[in-house]
Design a protein around this motif. Structure first.
Motif, PDB file in Angstrom:
ATOM      1  N   SER A 158     -40.337  -9.187 -44.862  1.00  9.80           N
ATOM      2  CA  SER A 158     -40.991  -9.666 -43.642  1.00  9.80           C
ATOM      3  C   SER A 158     -40.944 -11.197 -43.561  1.00  9.80           C
ATOM      4  N   TRP A 159     -41.023 -11.870 -44.716  1.00 10.60           N
ATOM      5  CA  TRP A 159     -40.895 -13.335 -44.699  1.00 10.60           C
ATOM      6  C   TRP A 159     -39.450 -13.729 -44.366  1.00 10.60           C
ATOM      7  N   GLU A 181     -37.411 -12.065 -42.553  1.00 11.02           N
ATOM      8  CA  GLU A 181     -37.148 -11.724 -41.145  1.00 11.02           C
ATOM      9  C   GLU A 181     -38.013 -12.534 -40.183  1.00 11.02           C
ATOM     10  N   ASP A 182     -38.754 -13.499 -40.718  1.00 12.37           N
ATOM     11  CA  ASP A 182     -39.590 -14.385 -39.910  1.00 12.37           C
ATOM     12  C   ASP A 182     -40.619 -13.616 -39.075  1.00 12.37           C
ATOM     13  N   ALA A 183     -41.238 -12.626 -39.685  1.00 13.28           N
ATOM     14  CA  ALA A 183     -42.280 -11.833 -39.016  1.00 13.28           C
ATOM     15  C   ALA A 183     -43.591 -12.621 -39.005  1.00 13.28           C
ATOM     16  N   VAL A 220     -46.875 -13.032 -40.548  1.00 10.45           N
ATOM     17  CA  VAL A 220     -47.340 -12.671 -41.889  1.00 10.45           C
ATOM     18  C   VAL A 220     -48.641 -13.407 -42.221  1.00 10.45           C
ATOM     19  N   ARG A 228     -46.151 -16.906 -37.797  1.00  8.65           N
ATOM     20  CA  ARG A 228     -44.720 -16.751 -37.998  1.00  8.65           C
ATOM     21  C   ARG A 228     -44.356 -17.368 -39.362  1.00  8.65           C
ATOM     22  N   VAL A 270     -47.703  -8.513 -43.765  1.00  8.39           N
ATOM     23  CA  VAL A 270     -47.964  -8.423 -42.342  1.00  8.39           C
ATOM     24  C   VAL A 270     -49.285  -7.680 -42.189  1.00  8.39           C
ATOM     25  N   GLU A 288     -51.671  -6.315 -39.119  1.00  7.46           N
ATOM     26  CA  GLU A 288     -51.775  -6.186 -37.655  1.00  7.46           C
ATOM     27  C   GLU A 288     -53.124  -5.662 -37.231  1.00  7.46           C
TER      28      GLU A 288
END
Ligand code: NI
Length: 134
Positions: A46-47, A49-51, A53, A105, A132, A134
């Motif tokens: 996730s880091w 993929e620039d999610a 976080v 981000r 991540v 949510e």
């Protein structure tokens, strides 16, 4: 949370490595260690993929040195939407330990962490990457 069982076939050496991990990290069993490794992989992905976080930035500095406190406040205000909470601990007469909880981000958090850790007067800094949420 549903838990499922499955059979795993892996090389003997890898199983020994897994058991060493269980022992070193004091996991209660192999299942917990495997779950930990999968979560860690997901965090790294996730880091990468620039999610969006979560994480924490840790800073150790001498508050007498240069204008490190002013710099830190200035930078943190510029990145204010990313900052969830800040904890400043006066560890000794001179040393301060700051932990900054962040969410946003991944690339923006890295940018913030680089700026803070790179400040003149910071003796040690670290970006702790988390998942991540949510
Ligand atoms: Ni302090």
């Amino acid at each position: 949370m549903t838990v499922q069982r499955f059979g795993v076939s892996i090389r003997k050496e890898l199983l020994e490595d897994l058991d060493e991990l269980v022992k070193k990290r004091a996991f209660p069993n192999r299942s917990k260690a495997i779950s930990y490794l999968i979560e860690k992989f997901k965090v790294e992905q996730s880091w990468a993929e620039d999610a969006v976080v979560t994480g924490a930035i840790l800073l150790v500095y001498d508050h007498h040195k240069r204008d490190v406190v002013d710099q830190s406040i200035h930078i943190q205000h510029a990145y204010q939407p990313l900052i969830l909470a800040l904890q400043h601990i006066h560890v000794t007469h001179d040393a301060c330990l700051e932990t900054i909880a962040v969410k946003g981000r991944a690339s923006e958090i890295r940018e913030l962490a680089d700026k803070l850790i790179g400040m003149k007067g910071v003796e040690y800094g670290e970006l702790m990457m988390s998942k991540v949420v949510e």
